[in-house]
Scaffold this active site. Structure first.
Site, PDB file in Angstrom:
ATOM      1  N   HIS A  23       6.302 -12.938 -13.085  1.00 18.81           N
ATOM      2  CA  HIS A  23       7.713 -13.179 -12.717  1.00 18.81           C
ATOM      3  C   HIS A  23       8.144 -14.618 -13.006  1.00 18.81           C
ATOM      4  CE1 HIS A  23       6.300 -14.809  -8.848  1.00 18.81           C
ATOM      5  NE2 HIS A  23       5.845 -13.633  -8.471  1.00 18.81           N
ATOM      6  N   HIS A  77      -0.733  -8.217   2.366  1.00 17.64           N
ATOM      7  CA  HIS A  77       0.461  -8.744   1.702  1.00 17.64           C
ATOM      8  C   HIS A  77       1.083  -7.613   0.888  1.00 17.64           C
ATOM      9  CE1 HIS A  77       3.170 -11.319  -0.354  1.00 17.64           C
ATOM     10  NE2 HIS A  77       2.398 -11.710  -1.346  1.00 17.64           N
ATOM     11  N   GLU A  79       3.397  -7.657  -1.534  1.00 16.64           N
ATOM     12  CA  GLU A  79       3.933  -7.910  -2.875  1.00 16.64           C
ATOM     13  C   GLU A  79       3.318  -6.939  -3.878  1.00 16.64           C
ATOM     14  OE1 GLU A  79       5.141 -11.759  -5.657  1.00 16.64           O
ATOM     15  OE2 GLU A  79       3.715 -12.015  -4.019  1.00 16.64           O
ATOM     16  N   ASP A  81       2.009  -6.942  -6.809  1.00 12.90           N
ATOM     17  CA  ASP A  81       0.730  -7.115  -7.508  1.00 12.90           C
ATOM     18  C   ASP A  81      -0.449  -6.706  -6.640  1.00 12.90           C
ATOM     19  OD1 ASP A  81       1.655  -9.444  -6.095  1.00 12.90           O
ATOM     20  OD2 ASP A  81      -0.016 -10.580  -6.894  1.00 12.90           O
ATOM     21  N   HIS A 144       3.058 -16.344   1.388  1.00 13.00           N
ATOM     22  CA  HIS A 144       4.377 -16.838   1.074  1.00 13.00           C
ATOM     23  C   HIS A 144       5.477 -15.790   1.239  1.00 13.00           C
ATOM     24  CE1 HIS A 144       4.477 -14.978  -3.098  1.00 13.00           C
ATOM     25  NE2 HIS A 144       3.283 -14.757  -2.652  1.00 13.00           N
ATOM     26  N   ASP A 163      -2.828 -14.558  -0.610  1.00 11.29           N
ATOM     27  CA  ASP A 163      -2.507 -15.402  -1.772  1.00 11.29           C
ATOM     28  C   ASP A 163      -2.898 -16.869  -1.583  1.00 11.29           C
ATOM     29  OD1 ASP A 163      -1.569 -13.475  -3.465  1.00 11.29           O
ATOM     30  OD2 ASP A 163       0.551 -13.807  -3.063  1.00 11.29           O
ATOM     31  N   TYR A 191      -0.916 -22.748  -9.367  1.00  8.11           N
ATOM     32  CA  TYR A 191      -0.554 -21.604  -8.536  1.00  8.11           C
ATOM     33  C   TYR A 191       0.268 -22.061  -7.332  1.00  8.11           C
ATOM     34  CZ  TYR A 191      -1.074 -17.258  -5.924  1.00  8.11           C
ATOM     35  OH  TYR A 191      -0.823 -16.108  -5.235  1.00  8.11           O
ATOM     36  N   HIS A 222      -6.400 -13.753  -5.571  1.00  4.09           N
ATOM     37  CA  HIS A 222      -6.386 -14.054  -7.007  1.00  4.09           C
ATOM     38  C   HIS A 222      -7.437 -15.127  -7.301  1.00  4.09           C
ATOM     39  CE1 HIS A 222      -2.684 -11.841  -7.776  1.00  4.09           C
ATOM     40  NE2 HIS A 222      -2.062 -12.521  -6.841  1.00  4.09           N
TER      41      HIS A 222
END
Length: 397
Positions: A23, A77, A79, A81, A144, A163, A191, A222
């Site tokens: 993104h 999380h 999100e 991904d 986040h 994250d 990151y 990640h």
């Protein structure tokens, strides 16, 4: 590839060697989507992967346990991904209960058809006993996303950190001591700058909470798992989250026929006249937004210049400023410069943007018609000297 974290916890995620855009974040070195399987009296999957790689996750799990033996899936999380494979995963794991907080359930239900899922909604600080091990859930709002949380295993002093502390870095190695620390920290900084930077206050609160935990291993969502160099990444996060400034000046510019480029180079020359200060001179059409954000993350002083194009600033200057506006780097002192032909506009736009983000100009802008004269160049050099002095003052405070 070593996928064993310890005798009961394994990595079952996916290494994405080919992703280059996240993104808008340029991922030159790929990424990983880390998921973990805990095999105790209860079997627990911690986090999942992007939907494209759901079959790989299922394969990795099935090599360790029958799919119907998985009791819980933890979503730290929501999100995409991390969660977009959940509709497939929850179907393939018929007995699994999804564990998350209420905010996460709301987000997941907005993205997916969750009507057939079984749920366990946890509160901040709640613990779930799964045999010899305990799962301790610690909410980390806005690190986040609002629903984000950590899962801590006190028996192993192990933190599933979502994250936080991550890096977009594809590798066949899973642990921090298997790669060069400087390379990992560079990717962790990139990151942080592009994902986490706006949430420094929340990160500091999370670090304060985590300080009460004994942690020997950080399993990120990640990148590599931290097991040997925890002080390095924890200290880095403290610096980044507190907005610690480096002694440097960032110069961003775009030029049509090199007039603005000459002004930018004059600012750069002025900065370098002051001992102890470094400078980064970045042409925004030749530098990714990812690199620009990383350069700005620990910078207190910035000059921005643009040629005028159809009475406006150059398009990539607009893009860079918009990107930085959302990330909110700790820049305080600024200087605007640029060139124009028959119509002004670029410098005025930059100056208006400075007001919007509350960056304080150190002197009036420099605008030259067509080619800069000696006076314009000297004013830019002086601006560089002033910015350098401001940068020194900020790093001493």
């Amino acid at each position: 590839m070593n996928t064993k974290i310890n005798d009961k916890i394994s990595w079952v995620g996916y290494v994405d060697w080919n992703v280059r855009d996240f993104h808008g974040y340029q991922t030159e070195h790929g990424a990983t989507y880390n998921a973990y399987l805990i095999q105790d009296e209860k079997t627990v999957l911690v986090d999942t992967v992007k939907s494209h790689f759901a079959s790989e996750l299922i394969k990795n799990i099935s090599e360790l346990t029958p799919l119907d033996k998985v009791d819980y899936v933890i979503c730290n999380h929501a999100e995409i991904d991390h969660s977009s494979s959940l509709p497939i995963i929850m179907q393939k794991l018929p007995n699994a209960v999804l564990v998350c907080n209420a905010s996460c359930k709301k987000a997941l239900s907005a993205y997916y058809d969750t009507s057939e899922w079984k749920w366990k909604i946890v509160e901040n600080g709640e613990m779930l006993k799964i045999g010899e091990k305990t799962l301790h859930f610690i909410f980390t709002p806005m690190v986040h996303w609002p629903e984000s949380m950590f899962t801590y295993v006190p028996e192993d002093k192990l933190l599933f950190s979502m994250d936080a502390f991550g890096q977009h870095l594809a590798s066949s190695e899973r642990f921090d001591d298997e790669l060069q620390l400087n390379d990992i920290l560079r990717e962790a900084k990139t990151y942080y700058a592009n994902i986490v930077m706006p949430y420094g206050n929340q990160v500091l609160k999370t670090l304060t909470a985590a300080a009460n935990l004994e942690i020997n291993t950080i399993c990120t969502s990640h990148g590599v798992i931290w097991r040997k160099n925890l002080p390095a990444i924890l200290n880095a996060y403290k610096r980044w989250a507190s907005g610690e400034i480096e002694p440097k000046v960032l110069i961003l510019y775009d030029s049509m026929w090199e007039s603005t480029s000459r002004l930018a180079k004059a600012v750069y020359a002025g900065v370098l006249e002051i001992p102890g200060i470094s400078a980064q001179l970045l042409h925004v059409r030749r530098t990714s937004l990812t690199e620009i954000a990383t350069a700005a993350m620990d910078c207190g002083c910035c000059a921005v210049g643009s040629a005028t194009l159809n009475t406006l600033q150059m398009p990539m200057i607009s893009a860079a400023m918009t990107y930085l506006q959302g990330l909110r780097p700790p820049i305080k002192h600024t200087f605007a410069f640029g060139s124009y032909g028959w119509g002004k506009g670029a410098v005025e736009e930059i100056s208006t943007w400075f007001e919007k983000v509350k960056w304080t100009p150190i002197q009036d802008p420099v605008k030259c018609i067509f080619r800069p004269d000696a006076d314009s160049l000297e004013k830019c050099r002086e601006a560089g000297r002033i910015l350098a002095q401001k940068a020194l003052e900020m790093t001493k405070n």
